[in-house]
Design a protein around this motif. Structure first.
Motif, short mmCIF file in Angstrom:
data_model
loop_
_atom_site.label_atom_id
_atom_site.label_comp_id
_atom_site.label_asym_id
_atom_site.label_seq_id
_atom_site.Cartn_x
_atom_site.Cartn_y
_atom_site.Cartn_z
N GLN A 176 0.82 -1.21 0.00
CA GLN A 176 0.00 0.00 0.00
C GLN A 176 0.85 1.26 0.00
N ALA A 177 2.02 1.18 0.65
CA ALA A 177 2.91 2.35 0.65
C ALA A 177 3.52 2.56 -0.73
N VAL A 178 3.93 1.47 -1.39
CA VAL A 178 4.50 1.58 -2.74
C VAL A 178 3.45 2.12 -3.72
N ALA A 179 2.20 1.70 -3.52
CA ALA A 179 1.12 2.13 -4.43
C ALA A 179 0.65 3.55 -4.16
N GLY A 180 1.18 4.19 -3.12
CA GLY A 180 0.76 5.55 -2.81
C GLY A 180 -0.62 5.63 -2.20
N ASN A 181 -0.97 4.69 -1.36
CA ASN A 181 -2.29 4.65 -0.73
C ASN A 181 -2.60 5.97 0.00
N THR A 182 -3.82 6.45 -0.18
CA THR A 182 -4.26 7.67 0.51
C THR A 182 -5.39 7.40 1.49
N SER A 183 -5.75 6.13 1.68
CA SER A 183 -6.84 5.78 2.59
C SER A 183 -6.27 5.40 3.96
N VAL A 184 -6.54 6.22 4.96
CA VAL A 184 -6.07 5.91 6.30
C VAL A 184 -6.80 4.70 6.86
N LEU A 185 -8.03 4.48 6.43
CA LEU A 185 -8.79 3.32 6.91
C LEU A 185 -8.16 2.01 6.44
N LEU A 186 -7.68 1.98 5.20
CA LEU A 186 -6.99 0.79 4.69
C LEU A 186 -5.73 0.54 5.51
N LEU A 187 -5.00 1.59 5.76
CA LEU A 187 -3.76 1.46 6.54
C LEU A 187 -4.05 0.91 7.94
N LEU A 188 -5.04 1.46 8.61
CA LEU A 188 -5.36 1.01 9.96
C LEU A 188 -5.95 -0.40 9.97
N THR A 189 -6.63 -0.77 8.89
CA THR A 189 -7.14 -2.14 8.79
C THR A 189 -6.00 -3.14 8.74
N LEU A 190 -4.96 -2.82 7.97
CA LEU A 190 -3.79 -3.68 7.91
C LEU A 190 -3.08 -3.74 9.26
N VAL A 191 -3.02 -2.60 9.95
CA VAL A 191 -2.42 -2.57 11.28
C VAL A 191 -3.20 -3.47 12.24
N ALA A 192 -4.54 -3.37 12.17
CA ALA A 192 -5.38 -4.19 13.04
C ALA A 192 -5.23 -5.67 12.72
N ALA A 193 -5.13 -6.01 11.43
CA ALA A 193 -4.96 -7.42 11.04
C ALA A 193 -3.64 -7.96 11.57
N GLN A 194 -2.60 -7.18 11.48
CA GLN A 194 -1.30 -7.63 12.00
C GLN A 194 -1.34 -7.78 13.51
N SER A 195 -2.00 -6.85 14.18
CA SER A 195 -2.15 -6.93 15.63
C SER A 195 -2.95 -8.17 16.02
N GLY A 196 -3.97 -8.50 15.23
CA GLY A 196 -4.77 -9.69 15.50
C GLY A 196 -3.95 -10.96 15.38
N CYS A 197 -3.10 -11.04 14.35
CA CYS A 197 -2.23 -12.21 14.22
C CYS A 197 -1.31 -12.33 15.43
N ALA A 198 -0.76 -11.22 15.87
CA ALA A 198 0.12 -11.24 17.04
C ALA A 198 -0.63 -11.69 18.29
N ALA A 199 -1.88 -11.23 18.43
CA ALA A 199 -2.68 -11.59 19.61
C ALA A 199 -2.98 -13.08 19.64
N LEU A 200 -3.29 -13.67 18.48
CA LEU A 200 -3.61 -15.09 18.43
C LEU A 200 -2.37 -15.95 18.73
N GLY A 201 -1.21 -15.45 18.37
CA GLY A 201 0.01 -16.24 18.59
C GLY A 201 0.72 -15.97 19.90
N ALA A 202 0.42 -14.84 20.55
CA ALA A 202 1.17 -14.45 21.74
C ALA A 202 1.09 -15.47 22.88
N PRO A 203 -0.10 -16.00 23.23
CA PRO A 203 -0.13 -16.98 24.32
C PRO A 203 0.73 -18.22 24.04
N SER A 204 0.70 -18.70 22.80
CA SER A 204 1.54 -19.86 22.46
C SER A 204 3.02 -19.51 22.58
N ARG A 205 3.40 -18.33 22.10
CA ARG A 205 4.80 -17.92 22.21
C ARG A 205 5.24 -17.81 23.68
#
Length: 432
Positions: A102-131
């Motif tokens: 999205q950064a390479v493509a010149g994204n101008t949507s802050v909602l898209l950016l925050l959605t990706l941030v939330a998705a990454q945070s969700g992956c971390a949350a699901l794996g954190a207890p196992s780690r």
């Protein structure tokens, strides 16, 4: 104690290759996360020039952690933890690639950016207890605290180096390069999981039928409530973070005491990290001590008193010294609490117990910062810091007086391989 034994204990890196690989991968991933965090803040500001949107980054990060953290604990007690760590790390790689794209493509949507941030945070949350369960499964019981100290030092180092490296990368090549670095770091972390052994939850006796159903044994919350060492450790952490967290008050105390110099504000944050790294490098002094409960209680008390001292300090050097002490105490408390929780939690419940620890670690500081900011707005920054620190210390003292098992808890000796120093015969009923 010889001086070399006071330094950080490197035995976990020598005794367990899987732990060594995991530590290296996690350290790289943590550095990449710090770089990406600065890049997200930079990009959101460039897109919106709004503090409301930059504040929304915290919401996009914290909400998935709180919503999915307990789910991750349930999964860790139902499935192979190696598989969960691999899948969630792969998810972080995918989302990091998405951020780069999205950064390479010149994204101008802050909602898209925050959605990706939330998705990454969700992956971390699901794996954190196992780690969180991996050190106690990969190391002898007497080296668990040392392993956690090594992880904590790497995290503190990433907090110091990551933002500085991000500033250089953003200035020279912009957000795409910063996100690409995170993607490479996450991929390296995924590669280091290749050497992990299979780590299915351990189940015996009456648990076999449950295992066949691929459901974790019920009774997760009951394990915590019926084990004073566990609920006492969590209560200590809640008291230290909710009642004394100082970060939200830093700008106001800087304005009142030190003229609002932004360099001074940066020194506040760096001082805590310096204290944490210093304590980590000398962590052999505490990780070899078997009185983990008492050490944890003392460290949490010192944390509160040091922050109270920071609120009342006049000269800058005194204020920074209090923050260095607080950072060191926090590291000691985190390491000893983490070792105690992992050793005390029965394996069939360890994922869910770890998820509770993770959620407290995420939510406690945020609630504490809100409390501190609210109290400072009603009174003053020095009063909020001093009152919060003293109240936290007194609350920890009350937990210590009421909880003899926690005060007297001893970890297994270094040569012990026993991961459950206290036999567990927990009744069924209730679930995390």
């Amino acid at each position: 104690m010889p001086f070399r034994d006071r330094l950080i204990d490197l035995r976990p890196l020598r005794s367990s290759r899987p732990f060594r690989d995991l530590w290296a991968g996690s350290s790289l991933a943590s550095l990449g996360q710090q770089i990406a965090a600065v890049a997200v803040l930079f990009q959101v500001w460039q897109l919106t020039h709004s503090p409301l949107w930059t504040g929304a980054i915290g919401l996009a990060t914290a909400a998935p952690l709180l919503l999915l953290g307990l789910v991750g604990g349930w999964l860790a007690d139902a499935a192979d933890r190696r598989t969960l760590v691999r899948l969630t790390t792969a998810g972080q790689v995918v989302t990091a690639v998405g951020l780069t794209a999205q950064a390479v493509a010149g994204n101008t949507s802050v909602l898209l950016l925050l959605t990706l941030v939330a998705a990454q945070s969700g992956c971390a949350a699901l794996g954190a207890p196992s780690r969180r369960t991996l050190p106690v499964l990969l190391l002898p019981a007497g080296q668990v605290a040392a392993g956690l100290a090594l992880q904590n030092v790497a995290f503190q180092a990433s907090m110091l180096a990551g933002p500085a490296l991000a500033g250089v990368v953003l200035a020279q090549w912009g957000p795409p390069a910063a996100y690409a670095l995170q993607a490479v770091a996450c991929l390296a972390s995924l590669v280091t999981t290749a050497g992990l052994p299979a780590l299915p939850p351990q189940r015996t006796g009456a648990r076999q039928e449950t295992a066949k159903r691929r459901r974790p044994a019920r009774g997760g919350w009951r394990v915590i409530l019926r084990r004073p060492t566990l609920w006492g450790s969590f209560a200590t952490d809640v008291a230290a973070t909710v009642l004394a967290m100082p970060i939200a008050i830093f700008p106001l105390i800087n304005e009142v005491r030190f003229g609002g110099d932004p360099q001074t504000l940066g020194l506040f944050l760096s001082a805590i990290a310096v204290g944490g790294i210093g304590a980590g490098l000398l962590s052999g002094t505490v990780t070899r001590l078997r009185r983990a409960g008492l050490v944890q209680l003392l460290a949490a008390t010192i944390w509160g008193l040091a922050l109270a001292g920071f609120g009342l300090a006049g000269p800058l050097w005194t204020a920074l010294g209090c923050l260095v002490l607080a950072g060191a105490a926090d590291t000691v408390a985190v390491v000893t609490r983490g070792a105690l929780v992992q050793l005390e939690a029965p394996d069939q419940y360890r994922g869910r117990v770890s998820s509770v620890e993770h959620v407290i670690g995420v939510a406690g500081p945020e609630v504490g910062n809100f409390r501190g900011g609210l109290l400072a707005s009603l009174t003053s920054a020095p009063v909020a810091l001093a009152a919060g620190g003293v109240t936290a210390a007194l609350t920890v003292a009350a937990v210590a007086l009421a909880n003899r098992p926690l005060r007297e808890y001893r970890t297994p000796p270094s040569e012990s391989q026993d991961l459950h120093p206290v036999p567990c015969h927990e009744p069924e009923g209730g679930a995390v």
